[in-house]
Motif scaffolding. Sequence first.
Motif, mmCIF file in Angstrom:
data_model
loop_
_atom_site.group_PDB
_atom_site.id
_atom_site.type_symbol
_atom_site.label_atom_id
_atom_site.label_comp_id
_atom_site.label_asym_id
_atom_site.label_seq_id
_atom_site.Cartn_x
_atom_site.Cartn_y
_atom_site.Cartn_z
ATOM 1 N N ALA A 23 48.839 48.466 26.356
ATOM 2 C CA ALA A 23 47.471 48.437 25.839
ATOM 3 C C ALA A 23 46.990 49.860 25.559
ATOM 4 N N GLN A 24 47.331 50.762 26.457
ATOM 5 C CA GLN A 24 46.897 52.146 26.263
ATOM 6 C C GLN A 24 47.528 52.745 24.997
ATOM 7 N N GLU A 25 48.830 52.505 24.841
ATOM 8 C CA GLU A 25 49.538 53.045 23.672
ATOM 9 C C GLU A 25 48.985 52.500 22.368
ATOM 10 N N LEU A 26 48.632 51.211 22.391
ATOM 11 C CA LEU A 26 48.169 50.566 21.160
ATOM 12 C C LEU A 26 46.660 50.666 20.975
ATOM 13 N N ALA A 27 45.977 51.222 21.990
ATOM 14 C CA ALA A 27 44.505 51.235 22.022
ATOM 15 C C ALA A 27 43.969 49.797 21.962
ATOM 16 N N TYR A 28 44.611 48.918 22.738
ATOM 17 C CA TYR A 28 44.181 47.529 22.862
ATOM 18 C C TYR A 28 43.452 47.383 24.199
ATOM 19 N N LEU A 29 42.754 46.267 24.344
ATOM 20 C CA LEU A 29 42.095 45.975 25.610
ATOM 21 C C LEU A 29 43.100 45.272 26.534
ATOM 22 N N TYR A 30 43.155 45.704 27.778
ATOM 23 C CA TYR A 30 44.036 45.046 28.748
ATOM 24 C C TYR A 30 43.214 44.058 29.575
ATOM 25 N N ILE A 31 43.669 42.824 29.638
ATOM 26 C CA ILE A 31 42.961 41.805 30.428
ATOM 27 C C ILE A 31 43.884 41.288 31.525
ATOM 28 N N ASP A 32 43.520 41.636 32.751
ATOM 29 C CA ASP A 32 44.309 41.265 33.928
ATOM 30 C C ASP A 32 43.767 39.930 34.452
ATOM 31 N N THR A 33 44.393 38.826 34.037
ATOM 32 C CA THR A 33 43.828 37.519 34.410
ATOM 33 C C THR A 33 44.046 37.207 35.889
ATOM 34 N N GLY A 34 45.094 37.763 36.477
ATOM 35 C CA GLY A 34 45.334 37.555 37.913
ATOM 36 C C GLY A 34 44.197 38.130 38.743
ATOM 37 N N ALA A 35 43.616 39.233 38.270
ATOM 38 C CA ALA A 35 42.516 39.873 39.003
ATOM 39 C C ALA A 35 41.325 38.921 39.105
ATOM 40 N N MET A 36 41.176 38.039 38.106
ATOM 41 C CA MET A 36 40.054 37.105 38.126
ATOM 42 C C MET A 36 40.237 36.080 39.250
ATOM 43 N N ALA A 62 32.372 29.110 39.561
ATOM 44 C CA ALA A 62 31.278 28.902 38.608
ATOM 45 C C ALA A 62 30.213 29.982 38.757
ATOM 46 N N ASP A 63 30.006 30.438 39.990
ATOM 47 C CA ASP A 63 28.895 31.362 40.267
ATOM 48 C C ASP A 63 29.218 32.838 40.089
ATOM 49 N N VAL A 64 30.484 33.221 40.279
ATOM 50 C CA VAL A 64 30.788 34.656 40.292
ATOM 51 C C VAL A 64 30.684 35.293 38.906
ATOM 52 N N GLN A 65 30.293 36.552 38.943
ATOM 53 C CA GLN A 65 30.282 37.352 37.717
ATOM 54 C C GLN A 65 31.432 38.356 37.874
ATOM 55 N N ILE A 66 32.421 38.256 37.000
ATOM 56 C CA ILE A 66 33.563 39.171 37.086
ATOM 57 C C ILE A 66 33.563 40.074 35.859
ATOM 58 N N ASP A 67 33.619 41.367 36.101
ATOM 59 C CA ASP A 67 33.655 42.323 34.983
ATOM 60 C C ASP A 67 34.836 43.259 35.162
ATOM 61 N N MET A 68 35.398 43.683 34.049
ATOM 62 C CA MET A 68 36.514 44.635 34.077
ATOM 63 C C MET A 68 36.111 45.849 33.255
ATOM 64 N N ARG A 69 36.491 47.003 33.764
ATOM 65 C CA ARG A 69 36.158 48.233 33.045
ATOM 66 C C ARG A 69 37.293 49.229 33.214
ATOM 67 N N LEU A 70 37.669 49.850 32.127
ATOM 68 C CA LEU A 70 38.728 50.861 32.192
ATOM 69 C C LEU A 70 38.088 52.216 32.438
ATOM 70 N N GLN A 71 38.522 52.876 33.506
ATOM 71 C CA GLN A 71 37.964 54.192 33.818
ATOM 72 C C GLN A 71 39.072 55.131 34.248
ATOM 73 N N ASP A 72 39.227 56.227 33.546
ATOM 74 C CA ASP A 72 40.281 57.202 33.843
ATOM 75 C C ASP A 72 41.648 56.524 33.982
ATOM 76 N N GLY A 73 41.946 55.612 33.094
ATOM 77 C CA GLY A 73 43.246 54.951 33.094
ATOM 78 C C GLY A 73 43.386 53.867 34.152
ATOM 79 N N GLU A 74 42.332 53.659 34.937
ATOM 80 C CA GLU A 74 42.405 52.624 35.971
ATOM 81 C C GLU A 74 41.547 51.431 35.554
ATOM 82 N N ASN A 75 42.097 50.237 35.762
ATOM 83 C CA ASN A 75 41.386 49.028 35.400
ATOM 84 C C ASN A 75 40.515 48.608 36.586
ATOM 85 N N LEU A 76 39.227 48.812 36.494
ATOM 86 C CA LEU A 76 38.342 48.504 37.623
ATOM 87 C C LEU A 76 37.836 47.067 37.526
#
Length: 219
Positions: A23-36, A62-76
Amino acid sequence: MKNIIAIDGPAGAGKSTIAKSLAQELAYLYIDTGAMYRAVAYQALQNDVDLADEAKLAQIAADVQIDMRLQDGENLIFLNGQNVTREIRLPEVSAAASPVSAVAQVREYMVPKQRELAARGRVVLDGRDIGTVVLPQADCKIYLTASLDERAERRYKELLAKGLPADLNEVRQDIDERDYRDMHRETSPLRQAEDAVYLDTTGLSIEDVLLAVRHLVEA
Ligand code: DC
């Protein structure tokens, strides 16, 4: 160039490392579904929810709000606004994420979120059912795997590098049990999509795998 890239496979196959680098090489968004699923499991553990209580697990999903953010190469990963990136990798959360992800109603809440994130295109997703269920129309599907011993060794080193306590035999057993459960559950079991490319990474370096994956994506 492929717009949606799906990488599925068993635990510890290097999916997230490869998906993230790609994703980084292609400038694509990385979506880690396992993290959800991990985030839902973490919330269930925090709330002392019985992991056999499917209705309660579905309510959490149903209730949780899950957000992902890329920061300094780390997927938060944020759960209801709280950064849980580190917590969701703890062994007890890994163990809980497997039964939690087997609950059909939990998946009913997570899968639409994953599709929504992917709808913008230029995405790499990793998981267990991306190529089979979540996005069967993905432009490029890869089934990434490696021998159990090698996957256990990689996960063990990863935990040590993060300063987390680990025992190689326990890690191997945990991975083995999770894979069995993920492959044999009723809803969206882990399996290779018919049109996915099978890539066994046993004995290969990250660079080798990345090179192979890039060839597939560019093909
Ligand atoms: O990839 P991971 O180890 O972070 O995934 C955690 C758990 O979630 C794992 O037991 C399988 C499950 N999972 C799933 O069922 N479907 C996905 N798309 C991703 C992960």
